[in-house]
Design a protein around this motif. Structure first.
Motif, PDB file in Angstrom:
ATOM      1  N   MET A 343       0.772  -1.233   0.106  1.00  0.00           N
ATOM      2  CA  MET A 343      -0.014  -0.116   0.201  1.00  0.00           C
ATOM      3  C   MET A 343       1.028   1.353  -0.022  1.00  0.00           C
ATOM      4  SD  MET A 343      -3.180   1.215   2.770  1.00  0.00           S
ATOM      5  CE  MET A 343      -2.060   0.886   4.090  1.00  0.00           C
ATOM      6  N   LYS A 359      -3.137  11.301  -5.800  1.00  0.00           N
ATOM      7  CA  LYS A 359      -3.995  10.593  -6.685  1.00  0.00           C
ATOM      8  C   LYS A 359      -3.011   9.526  -7.364  1.00  0.00           C
ATOM      9  CE  LYS A 359      -6.980  14.083  -8.843  1.00  0.00           C
ATOM     10  NZ  LYS A 359      -7.106  15.034 -10.072  1.00  0.00           N
ATOM     11  N   ASN A 362      -2.427   4.751  -3.322  1.00  0.00           N
ATOM     12  CA  ASN A 362      -3.564   4.260  -2.802  1.00  0.00           C
ATOM     13  C   ASN A 362      -4.726   5.195  -1.884  1.00  0.00           C
ATOM     14  OD1 ASN A 362      -1.567   1.530  -2.668  1.00  0.00           O
ATOM     15  ND2 ASN A 362      -3.209   1.680  -3.987  1.00  0.00           N
ATOM     16  N   VAL A 380      -8.845   8.473  -3.074  1.00  0.00           N
ATOM     17  CA  VAL A 380      -8.615   6.656  -2.741  1.00  0.00           C
ATOM     18  C   VAL A 380      -8.490   6.215  -4.218  1.00  0.00           C
ATOM     19  CG1 VAL A 380      -9.595   4.870  -1.849  1.00  0.00           C
ATOM     20  CG2 VAL A 380      -9.732   6.884  -0.641  1.00  0.00           C
ATOM     21  N   ASP A 381      -7.479   5.596  -4.370  1.00  0.00           N
ATOM     22  CA  ASP A 381      -6.892   5.243  -5.600  1.00  0.00           C
ATOM     23  C   ASP A 381      -7.520   5.899  -7.050  1.00  0.00           C
ATOM     24  OD1 ASP A 381      -6.282   2.483  -4.603  1.00  0.00           O
ATOM     25  OD2 ASP A 381      -8.369   1.659  -4.429  1.00  0.00           O
ATOM     26  N   TYR A 404      -9.736   1.063   4.461  1.00  0.00           N
ATOM     27  CA  TYR A 404      -9.034   0.614   3.147  1.00  0.00           C
ATOM     28  C   TYR A 404      -8.376  -0.667   3.226  1.00  0.00           C
ATOM     29  CZ  TYR A 404      -6.492   0.909  -1.313  1.00  0.00           C
ATOM     30  OH  TYR A 404      -6.218   0.785  -2.745  1.00  0.00           O
ATOM     31  N   ARG A 408      -9.888  -3.690   0.940  1.00  0.00           N
ATOM     32  CA  ARG A 408      -9.327  -3.844  -0.076  1.00  0.00           C
ATOM     33  C   ARG A 408      -8.180  -5.067  -0.116  1.00  0.00           C
ATOM     34  NH1 ARG A 408     -10.229   0.827  -3.338  1.00  0.00           N
ATOM     35  NH2 ARG A 408     -12.045   1.623  -2.108  1.00  0.00           N
TER      36      ARG A 408
END
Length: 416
Positions: A343, A359, A362, A380-381, A404, A408
């Motif tokens: 991550m 951006k 993650n 987020v992602d 997250y 995820r």
């Protein structure tokens, strides 16, 4: 680019795999992180606690000093205490001068250790050197233990060094002192490995190291060593120093070699500050491997350096808080979730690069810089998720990170 993709690009040197307890060194296995205690091994509890701390921080092997009969007598007890703590990290015994006596007189010590470290420059001189070296190798054979033959330029065998110097002096094209020293280091390692195999140690039970304290010398000696053998290699800049100097020097040297595929296990030999945390050397080793894309250990936090747009220290405090938080949480996360170490997080301080950098991660947050609106968009992602404001931005951001991870990353399957 992912970690796995990078592994395909950075081709590793073809070395023989060595089994050290439950850990494989070389043979294409991931580069292993190791460290060493600085406690007096005669202090059983202090040594046990520090080994556990180093292992908890991510050290995959831990070396301890075995220098006295009292220390040797306690090794098996330290091993048992660690096992009772569910800490099964392999213990490596560091022997100098009297290892032949300690290993034979204290067989429980010899059995409890996962590997022996032998410095061929200080196992004795002349005929005694050969006899005492043979005794240590015979013990390794008896208990089926691998050995690291660790040569150090601060303790080279003086007889070997004189031999190399005399040969160089008689040459029609004599080399400089640095070349002679490097040749002596490599010769000591390879001749000792050959003797160990003649005595009965298997080829795949030998790891070599040739440590120096100069960056360019280390790079040169390991390039030459790697070119003339297939033994697994341990990397480390010996006596690297304190603080930023030690970190920078170790990173400069090891990164060049690792980029060339040289090195199967590493240690960062930092001089700790008085009362400092010994685990720092483990974190530095992990961060070298992770920033190079060789392994992943813990989520990395990208953060801007700050400028005149970020006169507040809030983004610095948040970046530090998040970095510490994920490191602490990884102790639990790594046992529960697959892949969480990959991550990426970003904590940015203003609108210039904040949204764009956020951006790419993650999870990213763009905090308000000087004169900007007091809001902090979170991505987020790559997609804007929420805008945080108020006095609890740090707590709310940590909650987003927790959610997250839980949603995820797949939960690990526990066998049995």
């Amino acid at each position: 680019m992912t970690i796995s993709q990078n592994n395909n690009i950075m081709k590793r040197r073809n070395s023989i795999g060595v089994k050290v307890g439950s850990v494989i060194v070389g043979g294409g296995a991931p580069v292993v992180v190791q460290s060493m205690t600085n406690t007096d091994t005669e202090n059983e509890m202090a040594t046990t606690v520090q080994v556990s701390q180093l292992a908890r921080a991510g050290s995959e092997m831990v070396r301890i000093t075995v220098n006295t009969p009292a220390a040797a007598k306690l090794v098996s007890s330290i091993r048992m205490r660690l096992d009772d703590m569910d800490c099964h990290v392999p213990l490596v015994g560091d022997f100098h001068f009297n290892g032949h006596k300690l290993l034979t007189e204290y067989p429980d010590c010899a059995k409890a250790l996962a590997k022996y470290r032998i410095n061929p420059g200080n196992v004795g001189h002349g005929r005694k050197r050969d006899e005492q070296f043979a005794t240590m190798i015979e013990t390794a054979c008896k208990f089926d233990k691998p050995v690291r033959i660790g040569v150090n330029w601060g303790s080279l065998d003086p007889e070997l060094l004189v031999r190399i110097m005399d040969k160089n002096a008689a040459s029609l094209d004599p080399k400089d002192a640095g070349h002679v020293m490097r040749e002596a280091l490599i010769t000591s390692a390879l001749e000792s490995a050959t003797k160990a195999e003649e005595i009965g140690l298997n080829h795949n039970q030998i790891i070599l190291s040739c440590k120096v304290s100069g960056v360019q010398d280390l790079i040169a000696v390991y390039r030459d060593l790697a070119a003339c053998c297939d033994y697994a290699l341990h990397l480390g800049l010996t006596e690297a120093g304190m603080g930023s100097k030690g970190i920078v020097a170790s990173t400069a040297a090891l990164s060049v070699l690792l980029q060339e595929g040289i090195g199967d296990t590493i240690r960062i030999s930092l001089t700790p500050e008085p009362g400092g945390d010994r685990t720092r050397e483990v974190v530095v080793a992990q961060e070298i491997l992770q920033t190079m894309g060789l392994r992943a250990f813990s989520p990395l936090v990208a953060a801007c350096p700050g400028c005149g747009r970020t006169t507040s220290t809030y983004f610095q405090e948040l970046a530090e808080s998040i970095q510490n938080y994920v490191r602490d949480q990884m102790i639990v996360w790594r046992t529960q979730y697959d892949g969480v170490e990959n991550m990426t997080l970003a904590v940015m301080g203003c609108v210039v690069n904040g949204p764009g950098e956020s951006k790419h991660a993650n999870i990213g947050i763009s905090l308000p810089g000087s004169g900007e609106r007091p809001v902090a968009p979170v991505y987020v992602d790559g997609q804007k998720s929420v805008t945080l404001k108020g006095d609890n931005i740090a707590g709310e951001f940590r909650q987003i990170v927790d959610e997250y991870v839980q949603t995820r990353y797949p939960k690990k399957v526990v066998n049995g």
